[in-house]
Design a protein around this motif. Sequence first.
Motif, PDB file in Angstrom:
ATOM      1  N   GLU A  60      41.968  39.839  50.032  1.00 60.46           N
ATOM      2  CA  GLU A  60      42.555  40.987  48.959  1.00 60.46           C
ATOM      3  C   GLU A  60      41.982  40.632  47.767  1.00 60.46           C
ATOM      4  N   LEU A  61      41.767  39.756  47.354  1.00 56.96           N
ATOM      5  CA  LEU A  61      41.412  39.324  45.719  1.00 56.96           C
ATOM      6  C   LEU A  61      39.776  39.404  45.966  1.00 56.96           C
ATOM      7  N   ARG A  62      39.646  38.387  46.881  1.00 59.84           N
ATOM      8  CA  ARG A  62      37.860  38.570  47.347  1.00 59.84           C
ATOM      9  C   ARG A  62      37.262  39.314  47.298  1.00 59.84           C
ATOM     10  N   GLU A  63      38.070  40.693  48.506  1.00 60.98           N
ATOM     11  CA  GLU A  63      37.482  41.725  48.747  1.00 60.98           C
ATOM     12  C   GLU A  63      37.046  42.241  47.690  1.00 60.98           C
ATOM     13  N   GLN A  64      38.048  42.776  46.670  1.00 59.48           N
ATOM     14  CA  GLN A  64      37.668  43.216  45.474  1.00 59.48           C
ATOM     15  C   GLN A  64      36.904  42.320  44.764  1.00 59.48           C
ATOM     16  N   GLY A  65      36.745  42.344  44.638  1.00 53.26           N
ATOM     17  CA  GLY A  65      35.151  40.586  44.169  1.00 53.26           C
ATOM     18  C   GLY A  65      34.742  40.971  43.889  1.00 53.26           C
ATOM     19  N   GLU A  66      34.272  41.373  44.967  1.00 51.03           N
ATOM     20  CA  GLU A  66      32.774  41.645  45.913  1.00 51.03           C
ATOM     21  C   GLU A  66      33.473  42.745  45.848  1.00 51.03           C
ATOM     22  N   ALA A  67      33.021  43.785  45.810  1.00 50.82           N
ATOM     23  CA  ALA A  67      33.144  45.299  45.960  1.00 50.82           C
ATOM     24  C   ALA A  67      33.257  45.545  44.529  1.00 50.82           C
ATOM     25  N   GLY A  68      32.892  44.272  43.259  1.00 53.52           N
ATOM     26  CA  GLY A  68      32.675  44.822  42.172  1.00 53.52           C
ATOM     27  C   GLY A  68      33.801  44.338  41.081  1.00 53.52           C
ATOM     28  N   ASP A  69      34.805  44.680  41.123  1.00 55.74           N
ATOM     29  CA  ASP A  69      36.070  44.155  40.243  1.00 55.74           C
ATOM     30  C   ASP A  69      36.051  42.761  39.680  1.00 55.74           C
ATOM     31  N   GLU A  70      35.541  42.693  38.554  1.00 54.11           N
ATOM     32  CA  GLU A  70      34.823  41.318  38.107  1.00 54.11           C
ATOM     33  C   GLU A  70      36.672  40.889  37.644  1.00 54.11           C
ATOM     34  N   ILE A  71      38.058  41.188  37.252  1.00 55.35           N
ATOM     35  CA  ILE A  71      38.791  40.969  37.249  1.00 55.35           C
ATOM     36  C   ILE A  71      39.712  39.993  38.842  1.00 55.35           C
ATOM     37  N   ALA A  72      39.544  40.950  40.008  1.00 55.87           N
ATOM     38  CA  ALA A  72      40.032  40.083  40.480  1.00 55.87           C
ATOM     39  C   ALA A  72      39.515  39.283  41.875  1.00 55.87           C
ATOM     40  N   ALA A  73      38.048  39.006  41.055  1.00 59.30           N
ATOM     41  CA  ALA A  73      36.803  37.783  41.495  1.00 59.30           C
ATOM     42  C   ALA A  73      37.634  36.527  40.862  1.00 59.30           C
ATOM     43  N   TRP A  74      37.546  37.500  39.205  1.00 56.26           N
ATOM     44  CA  TRP A  74      38.639  35.848  38.291  1.00 56.26           C
ATOM     45  C   TRP A  74      40.154  35.377  39.210  1.00 56.26           C
ATOM     46  N   ASN A  75      41.361  36.396  39.327  1.00 56.79           N
ATOM     47  CA  ASN A  75      41.762  36.379  39.964  1.00 56.79           C
ATOM     48  C   ASN A  75      42.477  35.382  41.574  1.00 56.79           C
ATOM     49  N   ALA A  76      41.092  35.684  41.627  1.00 54.96           N
ATOM     50  CA  ALA A  76      41.325  35.475  43.095  1.00 54.96           C
ATOM     51  C   ALA A  76      40.607  34.125  43.414  1.00 54.96           C
ATOM     52  N   LEU A  77      39.925  33.181  42.064  1.00 57.35           N
ATOM     53  CA  LEU A  77      39.103  32.346  41.477  1.00 57.35           C
ATOM     54  C   LEU A  77      40.882  31.074  41.322  1.00 57.35           C
ATOM     55  N   TYR A  78      41.403  32.291  40.409  1.00 55.69           N
ATOM     56  CA  TYR A  78      42.580  31.519  39.875  1.00 55.69           C
ATOM     57  C   TYR A  78      43.746  31.012  41.092  1.00 55.69           C
ATOM     58  N   ALA A  79      44.071  32.029  41.876  1.00 51.54           N
ATOM     59  CA  ALA A  79      44.758  32.188  43.042  1.00 51.54           C
ATOM     60  C   ALA A  79      44.302  30.588  44.166  1.00 51.54           C
ATOM     61  N   ASP A  80      43.040  30.615  44.256  1.00 51.39           N
ATOM     62  CA  ASP A  80      42.560  29.423  45.106  1.00 51.39           C
ATOM     63  C   ASP A  80      42.876  28.322  44.590  1.00 51.39           C
ATOM     64  N   ALA A  81      42.577  28.339  43.692  1.00 53.09           N
ATOM     65  CA  ALA A  81      42.924  26.701  42.583  1.00 53.09           C
ATOM     66  C   ALA A  81      43.896  26.653  42.537  1.00 53.09           C
ATOM     67  N   LEU A  82      45.346  27.732  42.696  1.00 47.83           N
ATOM     68  CA  LEU A  82      45.896  27.782  42.317  1.00 47.83           C
ATOM     69  C   LEU A  82      46.814  26.958  43.677  1.00 47.83           C
ATOM     70  N   THR A  83      46.372  27.195  45.217  1.00 47.51           N
ATOM     71  CA  THR A  83      46.574  26.423  46.037  1.00 47.51           C
ATOM     72  C   THR A  83      46.486  24.826  46.106  1.00 47.51           C
ATOM     73  N   ARG A  84      45.811  24.598  45.703  1.00 41.19           N
ATOM     74  CA  ARG A  84      45.786  22.937  45.637  1.00 41.19           C
ATOM     75  C   ARG A  84      46.440  22.467  45.086  1.00 41.19           C
ATOM     76  N   THR A  85      47.357  22.900  44.000  1.00 40.02           N
ATOM     77  CA  THR A  85      47.856  21.880  42.910  1.00 40.02           C
ATOM     78  C   THR A  85      49.024  22.317  43.291  1.00 40.02           C
ATOM     79  N   VAL A  86      50.125  21.326  42.864  1.00 39.47           N
ATOM     80  CA  VAL A  86      51.562  21.312  42.904  1.00 39.47           C
ATOM     81  C   VAL A  86      52.058  21.021  41.480  1.00 39.47           C
TER      82      VAL A  86
END
Length: 105
Positions: A60-86
């Motif tokens: 959902e964050l990626r879709e919102q980012g692709e639709a022009g929501d810059e904050i959602a796009a950054w949040n998608a990047l942050y959330a995606d990075a979190l999936t690779r952390t412990v």
Amino acid sequence: MRTFIGAHEALDAVEFAELALGLPELLSGIDRDLFCGPLVPESPQERAARLDVAREVLAELREQGEAGDEIAAWNALYADALTRTVPFLRAASTVGHSPRAGEAA
């Protein structure tokens, strides 16, 4: 010397760590435990449910980012990075062997 994280002043090292670790979540509204996992053990069913929700939120964050929501796009990047952390505490608690004095690392 004064130390600030965002608009908050850290009065000691503990407060600095709390502010530094908590600030991205405050700014983005992203639940780190959803993407990293909790510090406590979770059952396979809980893990599967958490990962399903995390995938839906990320999509959902990626879709919102692709639709022009810059904050959602950054949040998608942050959330995606979190999936690779412990989380550090969980990683430290799962270490089963610590080298003794004189052992090679």
